[in-house]
Design an enzyme around this catalytic site. Sequence first.
Site, mmCIF file in Angstrom:
data_model
loop_
_atom_site.group_PDB
_atom_site.id
_atom_site.type_symbol
_atom_site.label_atom_id
_atom_site.label_comp_id
_atom_site.label_asym_id
_atom_site.label_seq_id
_atom_site.Cartn_x
_atom_site.Cartn_y
_atom_site.Cartn_z
ATOM 1 N N GLN A 1 0.839 -1.195 0.000
ATOM 2 C CA GLN A 1 0.000 0.000 0.000
ATOM 3 C C GLN A 1 0.875 1.248 0.000
ATOM 4 O O GLN A 1 1.771 1.394 0.834
ATOM 5 C CB GLN A 1 -0.932 0.036 1.214
ATOM 6 C CG GLN A 1 -1.945 1.176 1.102
ATOM 7 C CD GLN A 1 -2.747 1.391 2.354
ATOM 8 O OE1 GLN A 1 -2.206 1.758 3.394
ATOM 9 N NE2 GLN A 1 -4.051 1.176 2.268
ATOM 10 N N TYR B 1 -5.463 10.878 5.018
ATOM 11 C CA TYR B 1 -4.125 11.128 4.490
ATOM 12 C C TYR B 1 -4.207 11.919 3.178
ATOM 13 O O TYR B 1 -5.278 12.388 2.802
ATOM 14 C CB TYR B 1 -3.361 9.813 4.379
ATOM 15 C CG TYR B 1 -3.213 9.156 5.736
ATOM 16 C CD1 TYR B 1 -2.538 9.802 6.772
ATOM 17 C CD2 TYR B 1 -3.796 7.925 6.009
ATOM 18 C CE1 TYR B 1 -2.437 9.232 8.039
ATOM 19 C CE2 TYR B 1 -3.706 7.353 7.270
ATOM 20 C CZ TYR B 1 -3.019 8.012 8.281
ATOM 21 O OH TYR B 1 -2.929 7.466 9.541
ATOM 22 N N ARG C 1 -7.722 2.364 -2.156
ATOM 23 C CA ARG C 1 -8.580 2.240 -0.964
ATOM 24 C C ARG C 1 -9.194 3.593 -0.650
ATOM 25 O O ARG C 1 -8.494 4.620 -0.644
ATOM 26 C CB ARG C 1 -7.772 1.747 0.235
ATOM 27 C CG ARG C 1 -8.636 1.343 1.437
ATOM 28 C CD ARG C 1 -7.780 0.837 2.573
ATOM 29 N NE ARG C 1 -8.513 -0.092 3.427
ATOM 30 C CZ ARG C 1 -8.521 -0.052 4.752
ATOM 31 N NH1 ARG C 1 -7.847 0.887 5.400
ATOM 32 N NH2 ARG C 1 -9.187 -0.945 5.459
ATOM 33 N N GLY D 1 -8.832 -6.717 9.815
ATOM 34 C CA GLY D 1 -7.625 -6.152 10.383
ATOM 35 C C GLY D 1 -7.185 -6.823 11.656
ATOM 36 O O GLY D 1 -6.352 -7.725 11.654
#
Length: 363
Positions: free
Chosen positions: A102, A183, A230, A314
């Site tokens: 990623q 982000y 994502r 996760g």
Amino acid sequence: MEIPMNPVFTSVRVGRYALSNRLVMAPMTRSRAGFDGTPGELAAKYYAQRAALGLIVTEGTQPSDDGQGYLTTPGIYTPAHIVGWRKVTSAVHDKGGHIFIQLMHAGRMSHPDNTPHHRQGVAPSAIAPGAGMFTATGMQDIPAPRALTTEEVRQTVADFRHAARSAIEAGSDGVEIHGANAYLVQQFFAPSANTRTDEYGGSIENRARFAIEVARAIAEEIGADRTAIRLSPGATLWGIDEGAEGPDLYRYLVAELDQLGLAHLHILHQGNEPLLSDIRKLWHQSLILNRPGRPRDQIGGDVASGLADLEAYGQMVLANPDFVVRLKADAGMNEADHSTFFGGTARGYTDYPALSARTDIGS
């Protein structure tokens, strides 16, 4: 009566790869890389332990010095990074797994003390997130970032392209662009973080432009069938507010990205079911759905309903290296140790016991 097999255990094609099941390891920051961004010695073991999942998406990995936000997160833009990641990808492939690195540019979610060049963070606009960040000297307020110039935005697209090529050189099966969780990519989406007046700010089309340009550049560089993204529509972390136009931005963005033929779209679901349904209709490649906190008895539900092609997990995967085996055996699960999530040693990283070390089948 024979109990039908959970659909997550069936094979599926994602991009150019045939995966053995529809379970995905979600990206999780672990902050165990070296200070130069090279993956730590235990990273290969950590990911290889979980190679039975259909796809591993690694922790967020910075594409440049400017892209780093947190302390000791990995990079994928130098020769040393490539060598370090090659150990990880080889270990996963030796176990028959598939792995996408990623690519995560933290943008304004950065502190100068955590980056190699110790410079001010960069972002769409010079607006601080109003949050703190852990550094080597403890928690500190995140300072206001410097607004990228138009040319620097284009250079950042080039940084993503270079990082994607580096990931492939390191043996990664593909890359996933981190467009979620407040982000850099999501910062461009949100009017609360993006007040630009050039072609990257203002309208929905302009605020989505950076994400589309990054995806297109990477697809050109390594192939669309090895490129993924994502998104977390509606996420409100650290001062992010996408406003009333947020859902329409995602409808536009997903429709544009769909035309690129990417390997997968990975949605971190925030609860807007009508929007999720629209995204499913707009997207014609593989869709991975991550519902935080999904109960174990609902695993496979989104694949069974047709809402998703794969499901991402996760903390359950973090704490259970043999997650797939435990699901098939209806075995108990280890509980995740939150105190060891970030930084540290093998404890809480590679030492979670597998079923062979326990007697909890059927518990």
